[in-house]
Design a protein around this motif. Structure first.
Motif, PDB file in Angstrom:
ATOM      1  N   ASP A  17       0.807  -1.221   0.000  1.00 22.76           N
ATOM      2  CA  ASP A  17       0.000   0.000   0.000  1.00 22.76           C
ATOM      3  C   ASP A  17       0.844   1.275   0.000  1.00 22.76           C
ATOM      4  O   ASP A  17       0.427   2.293  -0.541  1.00 22.76           O
ATOM      5  CB  ASP A  17      -0.930   0.031   1.219  1.00 22.76           C
ATOM      6  N   ARG A  18       1.999   1.198   0.617  1.00 24.07           N
ATOM      7  CA  ARG A  18       2.841   2.387   0.745  1.00 24.07           C
ATOM      8  C   ARG A  18       4.300   1.979   0.629  1.00 24.07           C
ATOM      9  O   ARG A  18       4.732   0.999   1.243  1.00 24.07           O
ATOM     10  CB  ARG A  18       2.590   3.029   2.111  1.00 24.07           C
ATOM     11  N   ASP A  22       2.436   6.567  -2.149  1.00 30.57           N
ATOM     12  CA  ASP A  22       1.165   5.891  -1.893  1.00 30.57           C
ATOM     13  C   ASP A  22       0.859   4.998  -3.093  1.00 30.57           C
ATOM     14  O   ASP A  22       0.587   5.493  -4.185  1.00 30.57           O
ATOM     15  CB  ASP A  22       0.063   6.930  -1.689  1.00 30.57           C
ATOM     16  N   LEU A  23       0.939   3.691  -2.908  1.00 31.07           N
ATOM     17  CA  LEU A  23       0.727   2.747  -4.007  1.00 31.07           C
ATOM     18  C   LEU A  23      -0.750   2.491  -4.280  1.00 31.07           C
ATOM     19  O   LEU A  23      -1.080   1.814  -5.254  1.00 31.07           O
ATOM     20  CB  LEU A  23       1.435   1.421  -3.693  1.00 31.07           C
ATOM     21  N   THR A  24      -1.629   3.032  -3.457  1.00 31.55           N
ATOM     22  CA  THR A  24      -3.066   2.785  -3.635  1.00 31.55           C
ATOM     23  C   THR A  24      -3.718   3.800  -4.575  1.00 31.55           C
ATOM     24  O   THR A  24      -4.903   3.664  -4.880  1.00 31.55           O
ATOM     25  CB  THR A  24      -3.806   2.829  -2.279  1.00 31.55           C
ATOM     26  N   VAL A  25      -2.979   4.796  -5.044  1.00 29.31           N
ATOM     27  CA  VAL A  25      -3.608   5.818  -5.879  1.00 29.31           C
ATOM     28  C   VAL A  25      -3.829   5.363  -7.316  1.00 29.31           C
ATOM     29  O   VAL A  25      -4.547   6.020  -8.057  1.00 29.31           O
ATOM     30  CB  VAL A  25      -2.827   7.168  -5.866  1.00 29.31           C
ATOM     31  N   THR A  26      -3.235   4.241  -7.724  1.00 29.49           N
ATOM     32  CA  THR A  26      -3.546   3.734  -9.048  1.00 29.49           C
ATOM     33  C   THR A  26      -4.855   2.979  -8.984  1.00 29.49           C
ATOM     34  O   THR A  26      -5.133   2.275  -8.019  1.00 29.49           O
ATOM     35  CB  THR A  26      -2.452   2.769  -9.581  1.00 29.49           C
ATOM     36  N   ARG A  27      -5.656   3.139  -9.998  1.00 25.83           N
ATOM     37  CA  ARG A  27      -6.946   2.447 -10.054  1.00 25.83           C
ATOM     38  C   ARG A  27      -6.781   1.149 -10.787  1.00 25.83           C
ATOM     39  O   ARG A  27      -6.242   1.132 -11.891  1.00 25.83           O
ATOM     40  CB  ARG A  27      -7.977   3.330 -10.772  1.00 25.83           C
TER      41      ARG A  27
END
Length: 196
Positions: free
Chosen positions: A173-174, A186-191
């Motif tokens: 996630d990070r 922040d690795l969660t910002v990709t959809r």
């Protein structure tokens, strides 16, 4: 009336294979052609995951890059006379910039090489290229895999005694690191997108 398929004249390698310098001289090579063990490697069209992940990492690395480093995408690196792979993203020493006509970096100028794994490049990105980066002395390597369309970053650091990479973490996630400099992505910002 039918149209005959267009024939392509593939370059014929010289005895012993191509050299790193040949990539700048061979005409009409497809974009992002790599040289691995003297052989030309043509890259397949990339997926949306690959493109978005490269952009995420490129932007994240640029956000905190110190003045003595720079971040580049899709530039090749000369590892030896018959080795010129192209990492997806890399951090290089800022003083390695030779100007707008530059086509490659030297291995000693690369601080971090990043490979985003694609289906067609799994073996190269997981085995072949990391081993060559380590042997050339590149201190940091990241391998990025898709987990349902979200990036997972596998972080490695070079053990100078063995000239091999040692895993230092798996980030879902990070991505928060202090080497090669302070990084927080922040690795969660990709959809993931449809069908992930």
């Amino acid at each position: 009336m039918s149209v005959a398929p267009q024939q392509h004249a593939w370059p014929e390698p010289p005895p012993g294979g191509y050299t790193a310098d040949d990539l700048d001289r061979l005409p009409d090579l497809p974009p992002h052609t790599e040289l691995i063990d003297g052989s030309l490697v043509f890259v397949s069209p990339q997926t949306k995951f690959h493109s978005r992940t490269m952009r995420l990492l490129d932007n994240g690395l640029l956000r905190t890059v110190p003045d003595d480093f720079d971040v580049d995408r899709e530039m090749s690196v000369v590892l030896g006379p018959r080795q010129r792979p192209e990492p997806d993203v890399m951090v290089v020493r800022a003083d390695a910039d030779t100007g707008p006509a530059q086509t490659a970096y030297r291995a000693e100028d690369v601080v971090l090489a990043v490979e985003v794994v694609s289906e067609e490049s799994e073996d190269r990105d997981r085995d072949t290229k990391p081993a060559k980066y380590a042997k050339a002395g590149i201190p940091h390597f990241w391998r990025v895999e898709s987990d349902g369309g979200r990036p997972v970053v596998y972080v490695y650091e070079l053990d100078p005694a063995t000239r091999a990479y040692v895993a230092t973490g798996i980030h879902h996630d990070r991505l928060k690191l202090t080497v090669p400099y302070d990084i927080d992505i922040d690795l969660t910002v990709t959809r993931p997108g449809p069908g992930a």
